[in-house]
Motif scaffolding. Structure first.
Motif, mmCIF file in Angstrom:
data_model
loop_
_atom_site.group_PDB
_atom_site.id
_atom_site.type_symbol
_atom_site.label_atom_id
_atom_site.label_comp_id
_atom_site.label_asym_id
_atom_site.label_seq_id
_atom_site.Cartn_x
_atom_site.Cartn_y
_atom_site.Cartn_z
ATOM 1 N N LEU A 161 1.001 -1.262 -0.150
ATOM 2 C CA LEU A 161 -0.033 -0.049 -0.130
ATOM 3 C C LEU A 161 0.901 1.244 0.082
ATOM 4 C CD1 LEU A 161 -2.790 -1.046 2.596
ATOM 5 C CD2 LEU A 161 -3.119 -0.742 0.136
ATOM 6 N N SER A 162 2.179 1.176 0.557
ATOM 7 C CA SER A 162 2.830 2.492 0.751
ATOM 8 C C SER A 162 3.480 2.729 -0.437
ATOM 9 C CB SER A 162 3.789 2.286 2.046
ATOM 10 O OG SER A 162 4.711 1.185 1.789
ATOM 11 N N LYS A 163 3.624 1.784 -1.363
ATOM 12 C CA LYS A 163 4.432 2.107 -2.814
ATOM 13 C C LYS A 163 3.892 3.105 -3.602
ATOM 14 C CE LYS A 163 6.822 -0.378 -6.338
ATOM 15 N NZ LYS A 163 7.422 -1.579 -7.153
ATOM 16 N N GLU A 164 2.751 3.084 -3.642
ATOM 17 C CA GLU A 164 1.871 3.696 -4.977
ATOM 18 C C GLU A 164 1.286 5.020 -4.895
ATOM 19 O OE1 GLU A 164 2.890 3.222 -7.949
ATOM 20 O OE2 GLU A 164 3.780 1.412 -7.948
ATOM 21 N N SER A 165 0.439 4.916 -3.712
ATOM 22 C CA SER A 165 -0.670 5.927 -3.250
ATOM 23 C C SER A 165 -0.096 6.958 -2.187
ATOM 24 C CB SER A 165 -2.258 5.345 -3.032
ATOM 25 O OG SER A 165 -2.797 6.169 -2.645
ATOM 26 N N PRO A 166 -0.122 8.381 -2.603
ATOM 27 C CA PRO A 166 0.141 9.099 -1.467
ATOM 28 C C PRO A 166 -0.932 9.129 -0.557
ATOM 29 C CG PRO A 166 0.435 10.287 -3.659
ATOM 30 C CD PRO A 166 -0.022 8.819 -3.931
ATOM 31 N N GLU A 167 -2.109 8.852 -0.957
ATOM 32 C CA GLU A 167 -3.324 8.890 0.317
ATOM 33 C C GLU A 167 -2.829 7.686 1.257
ATOM 34 O OE1 GLU A 167 -3.861 9.206 -3.088
ATOM 35 O OE2 GLU A 167 -4.192 11.187 -2.781
ATOM 36 N N ASP A 168 -2.529 6.687 0.663
ATOM 37 C CA ASP A 168 -2.364 5.458 1.471
ATOM 38 C C ASP A 168 -1.081 5.566 2.422
ATOM 39 O OD1 ASP A 168 -4.173 4.174 0.372
ATOM 40 O OD2 ASP A 168 -3.035 2.777 -0.867
ATOM 41 N N ARG A 169 -0.207 6.494 2.016
ATOM 42 C CA ARG A 169 1.022 6.870 2.727
ATOM 43 C C ARG A 169 0.536 7.946 3.862
ATOM 44 N NH1 ARG A 169 3.813 6.341 -2.452
ATOM 45 N NH2 ARG A 169 3.759 8.579 -2.767
ATOM 46 N N THR A 170 -0.063 8.832 3.720
ATOM 47 C CA THR A 170 -0.759 9.706 4.509
ATOM 48 C C THR A 170 -1.471 8.905 5.699
ATOM 49 O OG1 THR A 170 -0.844 11.442 2.815
ATOM 50 C CG2 THR A 170 -2.275 11.704 4.995
ATOM 51 N N LEU A 171 -2.272 7.948 5.076
ATOM 52 C CA LEU A 171 -3.256 7.333 6.232
ATOM 53 C C LEU A 171 -2.192 6.407 7.270
ATOM 54 C CD1 LEU A 171 -6.045 5.889 4.004
ATOM 55 C CD2 LEU A 171 -6.192 7.472 6.025
ATOM 56 N N ILE A 172 -1.050 5.725 6.436
ATOM 57 C CA ILE A 172 -0.280 4.945 7.437
ATOM 58 C C ILE A 172 0.228 5.890 8.216
ATOM 59 C CG2 ILE A 172 1.897 3.755 7.304
ATOM 60 C CD1 ILE A 172 0.956 2.861 4.281
ATOM 61 N N VAL A 173 0.829 7.197 7.971
ATOM 62 C CA VAL A 173 1.716 8.043 9.076
ATOM 63 C C VAL A 173 0.625 8.467 9.883
ATOM 64 C CG1 VAL A 173 2.686 10.294 8.882
ATOM 65 C CG2 VAL A 173 3.356 8.500 7.266
ATOM 66 N N ASP A 174 -0.627 8.735 9.545
ATOM 67 C CA ASP A 174 -1.528 9.349 10.392
ATOM 68 C C ASP A 174 -2.000 8.199 11.353
ATOM 69 O OD1 ASP A 174 -1.363 11.800 8.925
ATOM 70 O OD2 ASP A 174 -3.403 11.591 8.117
ATOM 71 N N SER A 175 -1.635 6.969 11.206
ATOM 72 C CA SER A 175 -2.327 5.998 12.134
ATOM 73 C C SER A 175 -0.983 5.498 13.119
ATOM 74 C CB SER A 175 -2.659 4.636 11.122
ATOM 75 O OG SER A 175 -3.787 5.084 10.523
ATOM 76 N N ASP A 176 -0.093 6.474 13.058
ATOM 77 C CA ASP A 176 1.292 5.974 13.574
ATOM 78 C C ASP A 176 1.990 4.830 13.124
ATOM 79 O OD1 ASP A 176 0.903 8.073 15.695
ATOM 80 O OD2 ASP A 176 -0.445 6.981 16.982
ATOM 81 N N GLY A 177 1.659 4.631 11.886
ATOM 82 C CA GLY A 177 2.554 3.582 11.262
ATOM 83 C C GLY A 177 4.156 3.702 11.276
ATOM 84 N N ILE A 178 4.570 4.985 11.324
ATOM 85 C CA ILE A 178 6.211 4.938 11.203
ATOM 86 C C ILE A 178 6.712 4.368 12.368
ATOM 87 C CG2 ILE A 178 8.075 6.500 11.308
ATOM 88 C CD1 ILE A 178 6.646 8.324 9.492
ATOM 89 N N ALA A 179 6.234 4.809 13.789
ATOM 90 C CA ALA A 179 6.440 4.495 15.030
ATOM 91 C C ALA A 179 6.303 2.704 14.917
ATOM 92 C CB ALA A 179 5.883 4.784 16.021
ATOM 93 N N ALA A 180 5.385 2.141 14.518
ATOM 94 C CA ALA A 180 5.021 0.713 14.402
ATOM 95 C C ALA A 180 6.013 -0.016 13.591
ATOM 96 C CB ALA A 180 3.590 0.405 13.996
ATOM 97 N N LEU A 181 6.534 0.618 12.274
ATOM 98 C CA LEU A 181 7.305 -0.036 11.271
ATOM 99 C C LEU A 181 8.858 0.234 12.152
ATOM 100 C CD1 LEU A 181 6.206 1.434 7.964
ATOM 101 C CD2 LEU A 181 6.057 -1.006 8.819
ATOM 102 N N VAL A 182 9.211 0.958 12.779
ATOM 103 C CA VAL A 182 10.503 1.264 13.312
ATOM 104 C C VAL A 182 10.715 0.265 14.280
ATOM 105 C CG1 VAL A 182 11.961 2.700 14.701
ATOM 106 C CG2 VAL A 182 10.697 3.896 12.693
ATOM 107 N N GLY A 183 9.646 -0.191 15.050
ATOM 108 C CA GLY A 183 9.761 -0.999 16.002
ATOM 109 C C GLY A 183 9.654 -2.548 15.627
ATOM 110 N N LEU A 184 9.756 -2.704 14.140
ATOM 111 C CA LEU A 184 9.999 -3.979 13.728
ATOM 112 C C LEU A 184 11.408 -4.126 13.052
ATOM 113 C CD1 LEU A 184 6.469 -4.600 11.857
ATOM 114 C CD2 LEU A 184 7.325 -5.450 14.146
#
Length: 639
Positions: free
Chosen positions: A386-409
């Motif tokens: 989902l994070s590869k193509e769509s700017p909207e999806d990237r925004t939703l991932i970031v707004d859902s605290d996705g960066i912190a979750a991914l860094v934790g992995l």
């Protein structure tokens, strides 16, 4: 390779010499010649907007043309008119031709292809130098006293002009190394990867080719360039078209065939004479719509690429909801049936997702922290997609605290989850703001850890992520300070070909920071680069030489790389390499030789001189300039 927007002549070469009019054969009267000079300056001043890559130089040239104007106007206003001597008339005729060359150059920088002007920036700079030289030749020795020029104009205007023109002759090439490396990577790499998309996003921003209107104008400028070249410089033209097509893909535009006047879809090839109503054509794909308004697949791709304006009117969209236009669809079906046009089928369209992204993505981010390993794996894989193509999806991932979750992995023991996490961060970093957010999330030290200990794909993608993050200057410092240089050098040494390329682009970007140059030397980059130069099968000679050029710009690093054996390697590349190899090698040896006469003398003793003479005649425009600079340097060393 370097080419031209000025007819078929390479852009870096001066205008061909014109025959000087004989004293007894003046082509224009004194009055007409002065009127032509004033009119040419006026035409040049009409251009007030220029391409970003030449903007500063264009305004400098306009300023200098303005400085000459009082000289011409004083001759025009003389009462009674004072006849021009033969020498004065000849010099003013030369000045008129110089002004006309300046006007043509300013016109090119006003509406020429942005890709061409950036890709061939050094060659175009050569055109500016040629114009300055022509103006200087015309004014140098002008018999001011014979033509009645006042001391005020002579002392203030003319002396100022001559001073400025002499400064311009001393100006050295100021190639944008970052831009040059981006072009190199985009033209060499044929894979569709997030790291390349990051570079394309940066190119689109630098070239100001992000909107549909800008890309349409660029397409027309390239069509004009192709017509003017008339089949010449095919390799350069191919590169320009390739870059344009990739920028269109980033913007979500399907049309690629810029060579033909009109792109005719395959299903209309049998009836090309049909006049299709404009309202039936999708403004994005230019094909008949099967699911208006607009063609659903095209408008969805347009929106997924981050566009928020109407493709037809360029007005901001009030909302992003897509609703079919049944009335228009029925009209299109009736027209196709009447004209025996078979509609394209859309059987390959994916089914519409039942769960909205606003619900799906927060759920996936939550699953990244699930105690169930299989749930984590599936969530990490889906987030990566989902994070590869769509700017909207990237925004939703970031707004859902996705960066912190991914860094934790990133340090997770499951290598596949680790790889998907770092690749998702790479995809998120496509958006400029996320580069800062990822760094603030303490991701850089952990990404470096994946670079050191991850699996092959994880190492490659962590290098690509560091490259993407390093586009922000603060991140260049942070990556270097966190120990990122040494594992990148290790990947450059021992990685796969893809890993080596990812490492080289990341290292190049990091070396734009002064301290990182010293860190690269300490990490042992020099023997690694020399090994790459010896292995031409890798196809990374240009990348290695570009890194050497950055290292050579640092006085402390020059002492490490400036050896006689390295100079001999450069001479060998100048003798045997590709045209681009020769350009890069000449640049490096010029950088080293300008600071160390002994190295220059050694290069000459190793046979450099004979190759310089050949390249100065037959090399690419940039290689010719470097070769001529080295010839001048050689004369100083031998005197």
């Amino acid at each position: 390779m370097l080419s031209s927007m000025f007819g078929a002549r390479p852009a870096g070469e001066p205008d061909p010499p014109e025959p000087e009019p004989e004293p007894s054969g003046r082509q224009l009267s004194d009055g007409d010649l002065l009127d032509e000079l004033v009119a040419t300056v006026g035409a040049a001043q009409a251009f007030q907007e220029f391409r970003r890559s030449q903007r500063k130089e264009c305004f400098n040239l306009l300023r200098w043309l303005q400085l000459v104007l009082p000289l011409i106007e004083e001759l025009q206003d003389a009462s009674p008119p004072r006849p021009l001597t033969d020498d004065a008339h000849r010099r003013l005729a030369l000045l008129s031709r110089a002004f006309q060359a300046a006007r043509r150059l300013l016109r090119c920088c006003h509406d020429g292809s942005k890709i061409f002007l950036s890709l061939e920036a050094e060659a175009v700079q050569g055109r500016f130098r040629a114009v300055y030289e022509k103006i200087n030749q015309a004014l140098d020795g002008m018999p001011y006293s014979e033509i009645g020029i006042s001391d005020e104009v002579k002392d203030v205007q003319v002396e100022l002009i001559n001073t400025q023109l002499k400064r311009s002759k001393k100006r050295t090439d100021t190639q944008d190394m970052e831009l040059a490396m981006d072009f190199m990577v985009v033209l060499q790499d044929k894979e569709d990867r997030s790291a390349d998309r990051v570079i394309l996003e940066r190119l689109a921003k630098k070239l100001e080719l992000q909107s549909l209107a800008d890309l349409r104008a660029e397409t027309m400028a390239i069509k004009k360039l192709i017509n003017e070249r008339n089949g010449q410089q095919p390799e350069s033209t191919k590169q320009i078209i390739e870059i344009l097509n990739k920028l269109k893909e980033v913007a979500g535009i399907d049309e690629k065939n810029i060579l033909g006047e009109v792109h005719i879809p395959k299903y209309l090839e049998k009836c090309p004479s049909l006049m299709i109503p404009n309202d039936f054509l999708c403004p994005i794909s230019l094909e008949i719509m099967t699911d208006p308004t607009y063609e659903r697949r095209s408008i969805q791709k347009w929106l997924d690429a981050g566009q928020r304006t109407c493709p037809k009117t360029q007005q901001p969209l009030a909302h992003l909801s897509l609703a079919p236009n049944f009335a228009l669809k029925n009209l299109i079906l009736q027209w196709c049936e009447k004209n025996k046009v078979e509609m394209q089928t859309r059987a390959d369209e994916p089914p519409v997702e039942e769960v909205s992204k606003e619900v799906l993505i927060p759920s996936l981010v939550k699953d990244l922290s699930s105690p169930n390993l299989d749930v984590q794996r599936k969530a990490a894989k889906k987030i990566r997609t989902l994070s590869k193509e769509s700017p909207e999806d990237r925004t939703l991932i970031v707004d859902s605290d996705g960066i912190a979750a991914l860094v934790g992995l990133l340090l997770y023991p499951d290598k596949k989850i680790q790889d998907n996490a770092v690749t998702s961060l790479l995809n998120l970093s496509i958006d400029e703001a996320n580069k800062v957010l990822i760094a603030k999330g303490n991701a850089i030290p952990l990404i470096i850890e994946v670079l050191k200990n991850g699996n092959v794909e994880g190492q490659e993608n962590s290098a690509a992520t560091l490259f993407s993050l390093s586009m922000v200057d603060e991140n260049k410092v942070a990556i270097g300070a966190s120990g990122g240089m040494a594992p990148l050098v290790d990947l450059l040494k021992d990685g796969t070909i893809r890993g080596k390329k990812d490492a080289s682009t990341a290292i190049f970007n990091l070396l734009l920071n002064h301290q990182n140059k010293l860190r690269a030397i300490e990490a042992g980059i020099v023997p690694v680069l020399l090994k790459i130069l010896d292995n031409t099968k890798l196809g990374m000679v240009d990348e290695a030489l570009s890194i050497f050029l950055l290292l050579g710009s640092n006085s402390a690093c020059r002492g490490t790389i400036g050896t006689e054996s390295f100079v001999e390697t450069l001479v060998r590349i100048i003798k045997e390499g590709t045209p681009k190899n020769k350009e890069c090698a000449l640049s490096v040896i010029l950088e080293l030789g300008s600071h160390n006469n002994a190295l220059m003398v050694h290069a000459l003793g190793f046979g450099l001189q004979e190759h310089l003479t050949e390249i100065a005649k037959n090399g690419t425009s940039r290689a010719q300039r470097k070769a001529n600079s080295l010839i001048q340097l050689a004369q100083k060393c031998q005197s």
